[in-house]
Scaffold this motif. Structure first.
Motif, PDB file in Angstrom:
ATOM      1  N   THR A 150     -52.354  24.987  25.966  1.00  0.00           N
ATOM      2  CA  THR A 150     -53.801  24.927  25.978  1.00  0.00           C
ATOM      3  C   THR A 150     -54.442  26.175  26.563  1.00  0.00           C
ATOM      4  OG1 THR A 150     -53.836  23.848  28.139  1.00  0.00           O
ATOM      5  CG2 THR A 150     -53.756  22.424  26.193  1.00  0.00           C
ATOM      6  N   ARG A 151     -53.648  27.168  26.938  1.00  0.00           N
ATOM      7  CA  ARG A 151     -54.213  28.379  27.504  1.00  0.00           C
ATOM      8  C   ARG A 151     -54.744  29.287  26.393  1.00  0.00           C
ATOM      9  NH1 ARG A 151     -49.290  29.675  31.730  1.00  0.00           N
ATOM     10  NH2 ARG A 151     -49.615  27.846  33.066  1.00  0.00           N
ATOM     11  N   VAL A 152     -55.823  30.009  26.706  1.00  0.00           N
ATOM     12  CA  VAL A 152     -56.423  30.905  25.731  1.00  0.00           C
ATOM     13  C   VAL A 152     -55.677  32.230  25.729  1.00  0.00           C
ATOM     14  CG1 VAL A 152     -58.496  32.199  25.119  1.00  0.00           C
ATOM     15  CG2 VAL A 152     -58.681  29.851  25.968  1.00  0.00           C
ATOM     16  N   ARG A 153     -55.380  32.718  24.559  1.00  0.00           N
ATOM     17  CA  ARG A 153     -54.719  34.010  24.418  1.00  0.00           C
ATOM     18  C   ARG A 153     -55.583  34.934  23.574  1.00  0.00           C
ATOM     19  NH1 ARG A 153     -48.488  32.173  22.928  1.00  0.00           N
ATOM     20  NH2 ARG A 153     -48.120  30.954  24.834  1.00  0.00           N
ATOM     21  N   GLU A 154     -55.672  36.183  23.999  1.00  0.00           N
ATOM     22  CA  GLU A 154     -56.442  37.157  23.225  1.00  0.00           C
ATOM     23  C   GLU A 154     -55.706  37.487  21.937  1.00  0.00           C
ATOM     24  OE1 GLU A 154     -57.365  40.581  25.466  1.00  0.00           O
ATOM     25  OE2 GLU A 154     -58.510  39.501  26.988  1.00  0.00           O
ATOM     26  N   VAL A 155     -56.443  37.560  20.856  1.00  0.00           N
ATOM     27  CA  VAL A 155     -55.844  37.861  19.558  1.00  0.00           C
ATOM     28  C   VAL A 155     -56.089  39.330  19.237  1.00  0.00           C
ATOM     29  CG1 VAL A 155     -55.829  37.311  17.111  1.00  0.00           C
ATOM     30  CG2 VAL A 155     -56.243  35.507  18.798  1.00  0.00           C
ATOM     31  N   SER A 156     -55.034  40.108  19.093  1.00  0.00           N
ATOM     32  CA  SER A 156     -55.154  41.526  18.779  1.00  0.00           C
ATOM     33  C   SER A 156     -55.362  41.700  17.278  1.00  0.00           C
ATOM     34  CB  SER A 156     -53.893  42.279  19.211  1.00  0.00           C
ATOM     35  OG  SER A 156     -53.691  42.145  20.597  1.00  0.00           O
ATOM     36  N   PRO A 157     -56.085  42.744  16.881  1.00  0.00           N
ATOM     37  CA  PRO A 157     -56.252  42.981  15.446  1.00  0.00           C
ATOM     38  C   PRO A 157     -54.913  43.294  14.793  1.00  0.00           C
ATOM     39  CG  PRO A 157     -57.084  44.836  16.746  1.00  0.00           C
ATOM     40  CD  PRO A 157     -56.782  43.746  17.712  1.00  0.00           C
ATOM     41  N   SER A 158     -54.774  42.929  13.540  1.00  0.00           N
ATOM     42  CA  SER A 158     -53.528  43.184  12.822  1.00  0.00           C
ATOM     43  C   SER A 158     -53.334  44.679  12.611  1.00  0.00           C
ATOM     44  CB  SER A 158     -53.546  42.469  11.470  1.00  0.00           C
ATOM     45  OG  SER A 158     -54.514  43.063  10.626  1.00  0.00           O
ATOM     46  N   THR A 159     -52.109  45.051  12.285  1.00  0.00           N
ATOM     47  CA  THR A 159     -51.803  46.463  12.040  1.00  0.00           C
ATOM     48  C   THR A 159     -52.636  46.999  10.880  1.00  0.00           C
ATOM     49  OG1 THR A 159     -49.534  46.105  12.808  1.00  0.00           O
ATOM     50  CG2 THR A 159     -49.948  48.092  11.520  1.00  0.00           C
ATOM     51  N   VAL A 160     -52.802  46.179   9.836  1.00  0.00           N
ATOM     52  CA  VAL A 160     -53.589  46.608   8.680  1.00  0.00           C
ATOM     53  C   VAL A 160     -55.036  46.844   9.072  1.00  0.00           C
ATOM     54  CG1 VAL A 160     -54.516  45.861   6.450  1.00  0.00           C
ATOM     55  CG2 VAL A 160     -52.086  45.537   6.965  1.00  0.00           C
ATOM     56  N   ASP A 161     -55.596  45.953   9.900  1.00  0.00           N
ATOM     57  CA  ASP A 161     -56.983  46.128  10.345  1.00  0.00           C
ATOM     58  C   ASP A 161     -57.139  47.380  11.192  1.00  0.00           C
ATOM     59  OD1 ASP A 161     -57.778  43.858   9.035  1.00  0.00           O
ATOM     60  OD2 ASP A 161     -57.680  42.557  10.799  1.00  0.00           O
ATOM     61  N   ARG A 162     -56.182  47.631  12.072  1.00  0.00           N
ATOM     62  CA  ARG A 162     -56.231  48.843  12.901  1.00  0.00           C
ATOM     63  C   ARG A 162     -56.143  50.090  12.032  1.00  0.00           C
ATOM     64  NH1 ARG A 162     -51.903  48.527  17.618  1.00  0.00           N
ATOM     65  NH2 ARG A 162     -52.896  50.535  18.095  1.00  0.00           N
ATOM     66  N   ALA A 163     -55.267  50.049  11.039  1.00  0.00           N
ATOM     67  CA  ALA A 163     -55.096  51.210  10.153  1.00  0.00           C
ATOM     68  C   ALA A 163     -56.360  51.463   9.344  1.00  0.00           C
ATOM     69  CB  ALA A 163     -53.903  50.978   9.224  1.00  0.00           C
ATOM     70  N   THR A 164     -56.962  50.394   8.834  1.00  0.00           N
ATOM     71  CA  THR A 164     -58.199  50.535   8.066  1.00  0.00           C
ATOM     72  C   THR A 164     -59.314  51.107   8.936  1.00  0.00           C
ATOM     73  OG1 THR A 164     -57.573  48.671   6.634  1.00  0.00           O
ATOM     74  CG2 THR A 164     -59.899  49.308   6.659  1.00  0.00           C
ATOM     75  N   SER A 165     -59.435  50.593  10.148  1.00  0.00           N
ATOM     76  CA  SER A 165     -60.461  51.090  11.071  1.00  0.00           C
ATOM     77  C   SER A 165     -60.242  52.561  11.398  1.00  0.00           C
ATOM     78  CB  SER A 165     -60.446  50.263  12.360  1.00  0.00           C
ATOM     79  OG  SER A 165     -60.777  48.921  12.097  1.00  0.00           O
ATOM     80  N   PHE A 166     -58.980  52.951  11.582  1.00  0.00           N
ATOM     81  CA  PHE A 166     -58.678  54.358  11.882  1.00  0.00           C
ATOM     82  C   PHE A 166     -59.106  55.264  10.736  1.00  0.00           C
ATOM     83  CE2 PHE A 166     -55.834  58.030  11.541  1.00  0.00           C
ATOM     84  CZ  PHE A 166     -55.968  58.606  12.797  1.00  0.00           C
ATOM     85  N   PHE A 167     -58.799  54.857   9.512  1.00  0.00           N
ATOM     86  CA  PHE A 167     -59.157  55.690   8.361  1.00  0.00           C
ATOM     87  C   PHE A 167     -60.674  55.785   8.216  1.00  0.00           C
ATOM     88  CE2 PHE A 167     -60.110  56.700   3.984  1.00  0.00           C
ATOM     89  CZ  PHE A 167     -59.188  57.703   3.696  1.00  0.00           C
ATOM     90  N   ILE A 168     -61.360  54.665   8.313  1.00  0.00           N
ATOM     91  CA  ILE A 168     -62.823  54.675   8.183  1.00  0.00           C
ATOM     92  C   ILE A 168     -63.442  55.533   9.278  1.00  0.00           C
ATOM     93  CG2 ILE A 168     -64.909  53.258   8.268  1.00  0.00           C
ATOM     94  CD1 ILE A 168     -63.334  52.914   5.700  1.00  0.00           C
ATOM     95  N   HIS A 169     -62.905  55.447  10.485  1.00  0.00           N
ATOM     96  CA  HIS A 169     -63.464  56.199  11.617  1.00  0.00           C
ATOM     97  C   HIS A 169     -63.262  57.699  11.448  1.00  0.00           C
ATOM     98  CE1 HIS A 169     -64.761  57.096  15.677  1.00  0.00           C
ATOM     99  NE2 HIS A 169     -63.607  57.700  15.930  1.00  0.00           N
ATOM    100  N   GLN A 170     -62.066  58.100  11.024  1.00  0.00           N
ATOM    101  CA  GLN A 170     -61.732  59.525  11.013  1.00  0.00           C
ATOM    102  C   GLN A 170     -61.989  60.220   9.685  1.00  0.00           C
ATOM    103  OE1 GLN A 170     -61.217  61.442  13.350  1.00  0.00           O
ATOM    104  NE2 GLN A 170     -60.437  60.293  15.075  1.00  0.00           N
ATOM    105  N   TYR A 171     -61.995  59.503   8.580  1.00  0.00           N
ATOM    106  CA  TYR A 171     -62.075  60.151   7.273  1.00  0.00           C
ATOM    107  C   TYR A 171     -63.377  59.887   6.526  1.00  0.00           C
ATOM    108  CZ  TYR A 171     -57.170  61.506   7.552  1.00  0.00           C
ATOM    109  OH  TYR A 171     -55.985  62.087   7.935  1.00  0.00           O
ATOM    110  N   VAL A 172     -64.174  58.939   7.001  1.00  0.00           N
ATOM    111  CA  VAL A 172     -65.395  58.572   6.283  1.00  0.00           C
ATOM    112  C   VAL A 172     -66.606  59.041   7.075  1.00  0.00           C
ATOM    113  CG1 VAL A 172     -66.795  56.682   5.378  1.00  0.00           C
ATOM    114  CG2 VAL A 172     -64.301  56.588   5.201  1.00  0.00           C
ATOM    115  N   PHE A 173     -67.462  59.818   6.414  1.00  0.00           N
ATOM    116  CA  PHE A 173     -68.682  60.280   7.066  1.00  0.00           C
ATOM    117  C   PHE A 173     -69.683  59.134   7.114  1.00  0.00           C
ATOM    118  CE2 PHE A 173     -72.976  62.148   6.810  1.00  0.00           C
ATOM    119  CZ  PHE A 173     -72.962  62.856   8.003  1.00  0.00           C
ATOM    120  N   LYS A 174     -70.152  58.825   8.332  1.00  0.00           N
ATOM    121  CA  LYS A 174     -71.043  57.666   8.498  1.00  0.00           C
ATOM    122  C   LYS A 174     -72.361  58.136   9.099  1.00  0.00           C
ATOM    123  CE  LYS A 174     -67.843  55.734  10.974  1.00  0.00           C
ATOM    124  NZ  LYS A 174     -66.781  56.698  10.720  1.00  0.00           N
ATOM    125  N   GLY A 175     -73.068  58.964   8.378  1.00  0.00           N
ATOM    126  CA  GLY A 175     -74.356  59.444   8.852  1.00  0.00           C
ATOM    127  C   GLY A 175     -75.490  58.613   8.289  1.00  0.00           C
TER     128      GLY A 175
END
Length: 501
Positions: A85-110
């Motif tokens: 019954t204890r709460v555990r933090e759920v980490s983002p999946s590897t795919v989600d982390r990889a997608t976020s990394f690409f969007i952050h570093q390779y996509v211009f968000k102006g």
């Protein structure tokens, strides 16, 4: 068990991807088209009644607000709760982390009005995150994370995702609807990007070229009605730049159909983008001239110079007619600690304009490097003046590329202040991908001083580290290996030792 209303009847895969499921039995068509295994559908009872135990526990464990009656928080549940019954933090999946990394570093968000690099991807990805496009973005992002952290396991997973993307793409190309979708064209283009991120050998560059050719065929198949929105135009402009770069490297004719595609896209383009179409036409003709020199084995310096300088004159004429929106501001730093090659830097209206200027500089670099190499190898005494002319232009264009580096790497200020050598960790540098090739071309020149080569190598390494871009690492290492191969510091020396008498 509680009644929670009327939830979606779709399969769990479609719900996880946040797309509408057509509920076709025994498996939905969305899963079949994307290469997923459809898990089927829950029974009516399971849909209406769901186990809320975990949700209730999470709410109970959240700190309550101060109550009005007693002015204090209720006591939290004991920390000795059973493990289940204890709460555990759920980490983002590897795919989600990889997608976020690409969007952050390779996509211009102006801002919406600004143009940069891959800025059309978030909207396309939102429409179909689990298809080919979502898979190749995750693969490219994971490859970047693997390179940045030197993680062998992630690199293997990245290639596994890449293989899945290829399988999904084959299905999309066989579908008469998907083959013309913006997501499919974007996925093909990103497969070339994956090659430059994941590897940097000769095979990777060959694969990159093959993906560009495949994307060009997709443009032809899509026809004149493909340019129905701004995303389609932005993809085409990016692809056109890559096609021109690829064919210039091979010193081959650019496909004539590129001009026809430009005419298809022109009606929906912004007014200040029309000079890019004229620039593309000039590149078509320049590529034809360089291909003729190659295939006809023309090696007389005066003849080569005559052919290439006529094209350079047209490029200069094109430059003189550019609209005010293409203008950039030159700034000087008065900070004594600022690096020599960053004391003078340029600020542009957006990344697209900055990259177009570097495309122009890169083309002039190719023209005058061709003249210099031919003169050094086959020239006579009377051809010596060609070397002096080429040296002047090559140095000027290389300096201008270097002055664009701060803007591409995140410095947008128009104030005369010093620029830090290190890029802050929280600053994304999508412009690094656009800067990489012009910077490398500038560093490879014989006319570039050794100190400037080393500075360029350091910038390429910064790009490689921050973006996880293996090709940038390779470029940096190549420049450091040849950093003494320069005769620009002493013109008398290079004419005496390099010029054939």
């Amino acid at each position: 068990m509680v009644n929670t209303g009327r939830p979606s009847r779709g399969c769990s895969v479609c719900k996880g991807r946040k797309i509408k499921c057509d509920e076709t039995k025994p498996a939905c068509s969305r899963c079949l088209m994307s290469g997923w295994v459809c898990p089927g559908y829950k029974s009516k009872a399971e849909l209406i009644f769901r186990d809320q135990t975990d949700s209730v526990i999470r709410k109970e464990l959240q700190p309550s607000r101060v109550t009005a009656s007693c002015g204090r928080r209720p006591e939290r549940p004991s920390q000795s709760l059973p493990a289940e019954t204890r709460v555990r933090e759920v980490s983002p999946s590897t795919v989600d982390r990889a997608t976020s990394f690409f969007i952050h570093q390779y996509v211009f968000k102006g801002q919406a009005s600004l143009r940069g690099n891959h800025e059309y991807l978030p909207a396309l990805l939102q429409e179909d995150s689990g298809g080919t496009l979502g898979t190749i973005i995750a693969a490219a992002g994971l490859a970047g994370l693997a390179n940045a952290g030197n993680a062998t396991t992630w690199r293997s997973e990245a290639y596994s995702l890449y293989g899945r993307a290829i399988r999904q793409l084959k299905i999309a190309l066989d579908d008469p609807v998907q083959v013309k979708a913006d997501q499919t064209l974007a996925a093909i283009m990103l497969m070339g990007t994956f090659e430059t991120i994941a590897s940097a050998d000769a095979d990777s560059m060959k694969s990159f070229g093959q993906h560009i050719v495949a994307a060009a065929r997709c443009i032809e198949l899509r026809g004149p009605f493909q340019f129905r929105n701004e995303a389609s135009v932005k993809m085409f402009l990016q692809l056109r730049r890559l096609i021109v770069m690829t064919y210039h490297q091979f010193q081959e004719n650019i496909p004539y159909t590129l001009k026809r595609w430009s005419s298809w896209a022109e009606p929906i383009q912004r007014k200040d983008e029309s000079p890019a179409n004229r620039f593309s036409e000039l590149n078509d003709r320049l590529a034809a001239v360089r291909a003729k020199i190659k295939h006809d084995s023309i090696c007389t310096p005066s003849v080569v110079a005559s052919l290439l300088l006529s094209m350079d004159n047209e490029l200069e004429s094109w430059r003189s007619t550019l609209p005010p929106s293409w203008e950039y501001r030159s700034c000087k730093s008065f900070n004594p600690s600022t690096n020599t090659y960053e004391s003078h830097y340029d600020v542009y209206s957006d990344l697209w304009v900055a990259s177009m200027w570097n495309n122009y500089r890169s083309v002039r670099l190719m023209i005058y490097e061709h003249i210099m190499c031919t003169t050094l190898k086959y020239g006579l005494e009377e051809d010596k003046e060609l070397l002096q002319i080429a040296t002047t232009v090559l140095r000027a264009m290389a300096d201008d590329v270097c002055r664009s580096a701060p803007f591409h790497l995140g410095h947008r200020s128009q104030t005369d202040i010093g620029i830090p050598d290190e890029i802050p960790d929280d600053v994304a540098i999508p412009g690094g991908y656009l800067l990489m090739w012009p910077l490398y071309l500038s560093g490879m020149l014989l006319t570039t001083p050794t100190a400037q080569k080393r500075w360029i190598a350091s910038k390429l390494r910064q790009i490689g580290v921050r973006m996880g871009l293996r090709l940038a690492f390779s470029m940096s290492e190549n420049l450091l290996r040849m950093d003494n191969n320069s005769f620009s510091e002493n013109k008398v020396r290079f004419i005496g030792e390099w010029y054939p008498k």
